[in-house]
Design an enzyme around this catalytic site. Structure first.
Site, short mmCIF file in Angstrom:
data_model
loop_
_atom_site.label_atom_id
_atom_site.label_comp_id
_atom_site.label_asym_id
_atom_site.label_seq_id
_atom_site.Cartn_x
_atom_site.Cartn_y
_atom_site.Cartn_z
N GLU A 173 0.83 -1.20 0.00
CA GLU A 173 0.00 0.00 0.00
C GLU A 173 0.86 1.25 0.00
O GLU A 173 0.44 2.31 -0.48
CB GLU A 173 -0.94 0.00 1.21
CG GLU A 173 -2.14 0.93 1.05
CD GLU A 173 -3.20 0.70 2.09
OE1 GLU A 173 -4.27 0.18 1.75
OE2 GLU A 173 -2.96 1.04 3.27
N HIS A 175 5.00 -27.49 4.04
CA HIS A 175 4.08 -28.53 3.60
C HIS A 175 3.07 -28.00 2.58
O HIS A 175 2.05 -28.66 2.33
CB HIS A 175 3.35 -29.12 4.81
CG HIS A 175 4.28 -29.72 5.81
ND1 HIS A 175 4.78 -31.01 5.70
CD2 HIS A 175 4.84 -29.20 6.94
CE1 HIS A 175 5.59 -31.26 6.72
NE2 HIS A 175 5.65 -30.17 7.49
N LYS A 224 -12.86 1.91 -4.04
CA LYS A 224 -14.05 2.13 -3.21
C LYS A 224 -15.13 2.89 -3.98
O LYS A 224 -16.33 2.59 -3.88
CB LYS A 224 -13.67 2.93 -1.95
CG LYS A 224 -12.84 2.18 -0.93
CD LYS A 224 -12.50 3.09 0.24
CE LYS A 224 -11.63 2.40 1.26
NZ LYS A 224 -11.25 3.30 2.37
#
EC number: 5.3.1.9
Length: 489
Positions: free
Chosen positions: A309, A340, A459
């Site tokens: 950001e 894993h 947004k």
């Protein structure tokens, strides 16, 4: 090539350049006025140009700064102590037993990471058993899990939002208000079951939160840099006041190291310069964060926001387009589990990457029997051994001419960040070191590391789509978006 800083050490042995070679190459990318810039940052005088405000999060490191920003030290401390001791009562006279922090981004990632990493340092186990929960997802998924296990009469909600208008956060808050209605009046809820934490005091007042329930912090504290501020309230509620203060002290020590240590010993600067070299000269576009202590399992997500950001930009601080690479993709996971999952690709896949391994050498286990402590110490050694082994294999590789499946190309540069123990001080120093790394890379690349217009643009578009979904607009977008909207209807 281990360099020691406050509460933290850095091993760069598996990078492509020695420290001296690094300073002769990438070190020349440091701007002429770098010393002035870092002094300004630590004095709260550096400017966020696009938003026309100072950058003041470093000032929050002072042990007393959080309280000062929250109006009065005693109110912050008293709130923590009353909630943790069971003396804070809800509107029906029952003690508060649960706290739910509602926030997103910097109002969630930092506080949740800090609370999880440091919860064992609460030294008052005999006090009231206060449970702290975190809710961030705009889809309400976390509320599905939290609301059934808490009681409206004994739950306090922290609304954490710098602007006090974040859509994600208030979608959750609005649902909570509906959930509360059968049990409490809105007046009861706001007066006894809500705390607001924001840079917008007027917004909290307009919402109906009494001034005594408001905790403020400066407008110059960016969300992703805010766990040191009043937004760290949920950390203090988890650990108690003193561990929270110790975290601030560790961060402050790293600030001083960043200001005063010579470049060849300066941990944040070395992290930044190796990152710049790997990005620009080696062309590697991603950095894996691999902590080998379960208490730091949230570190990759936090650093993802902090770095991407801040420095994921194609324009300078003066709003001019640039044509060179900037911040890398940050990803990763808890190292032992990653072994894993994705380590197979790291060891034998085609893609280039760099990595930051994070290890803790020792861990105290108070409250356990000698046998259990011995077992836990053995497990810590196992984690360190695996960290060192996988880091070495990613760097040096391993060849077997007779079996291609047993060939490991290696060649992947990495850092190793070392803590002798994970304490509030070392945790604070670690996070502050990464903050200063990101800042240093930002000034090298000519970026403003303290704005995020891409987030704001997304947004706005989302609100346009929502109006169509709500039937308030008939705007058309593109074939794919329109098809999904039609399907949802």
């Amino acid at each position: 090539m281990i360099k020691n800083g406050p509460y933290l050490a850095l091993d760069t042995s598996y990078q492509k350049l020695s420290v001296d070679e690094l300073l002769e190459t990438a070190g020349k990318r440091l701007p002429e006025h770098f010393d002035d810039y870092r002094q300004q940052l630590c004095r709260g005088e550096y400017r966020n140009i696009s938003e026309d405000r100072p950058v003041t999060h470093v000032l929050s490191r002072s042990v007393h700064a959080v309280a000062k920003q929250s109006n009065r030290k005693t109110r912050f401390v008293d709130t923590v102590q009353k909630l943790r001791s069971g003396r804070r009562l809800g509107s029906t006279g029952k003690p508060i037993t649960d706290v739910v922090n509602i926030g997103v981004g910097g109002s969630d990632l930092g506080p949740q990471m800090g609370a999880f990493a440091l919860r064992e340092f609460a030294n008052d186990a005999a006090l009231h058993n206060l449970q702290v929960h975190f809710v961030s997802s705009m889809d309400g998924g976390q509320l599905y899990a939290v609301l059934p296990i808490v009681d409206p009469e004994t739950t306090l909600f922290i609304i954490s939002s710098k602007s006090f208008g974040t859509v994600d956060t208030f979608a959750n808050v609005d649902t909570v208000r509906k959930w509360i209605e059968p049990e409490l009046t809105q007046e009861q809820w706001l007066e006894n079951h809500v705390i607001g934490v924001s840079a917008n005091a007027q917004g909290m007042t307009d919402y109906g939160i009494p001034p005594a329930q408001q905790f403020t912090f400066g407008d110059g504290v960016g969300g992703r840099f805010s766990l040191w501020s009043a937004l760290g309230l949920s950390i203090a509620l988890t650990t108690g006041i003193r561990p929270f203060e110790r975290m601030l002290e560790g961060a402050k020590a790293m600030d001083e190291h960043f200001l005063d240590a010579p470049l060849n010993e300066n941990l944040p600067v070395l992290l930044a310069l190796y990152g710049v070299y790997n990005r620009e000269q080696l062309g590697i576009n991603n950095l894996a964060i691999l902590p080998y202590d379960g208490r730091l399992r949230m570190l990759p997500n936090y650093l993802q926001q902090l770095d991407m950001e801040s420095n994921g930009k194609q324009y300078t601080a003066e709003n001019e387009a640039i044509d060179y690479p900037t911040g890398p993709i940050i990803w990763g996971g808890f190292g032992p589990n990653g072994q894993h999952a994705f380590f197979q690709h790291l060891h034998q896949g085609y893609d280039q990457f760099t990595a930051d391994f994070v290890t803790v050498l020792k861990r105290e286990a108070p409250g356990f029997s000698d046998a259990t402590r011995s077992g836990l110490a053995e497990q810590q050694r196992l984690a360190v051994a695996n960290c060192l082994a996988h880091r070495r294999l990613m760097s040096d590789g391993s060849e077997n001419a007779d079996s291609p499946s047993d060939h490991y190309p290696g060649g992947h540069p990495s850092n190793l960040l070392i803590m002798d123990e994970l304490t509030p001080e070392s945790f604070g120093a670690l996070i502050a070191a990464y903050e200063h790394k990101v800042f240093t890379q930002g000034v090298i690349w000519g970026l403003n590391s303290f704005d995020q217009p891409g987030v704001e643009k997304g947004k706005k578009i989302a609100m346009d789509v929502l109006r169509v979904l709500d039937g308030e607009s008939d705007e058309s977008f593109d074939e794919s978006t329109d098809a999904v909207i039609q399907r949802m209807r």
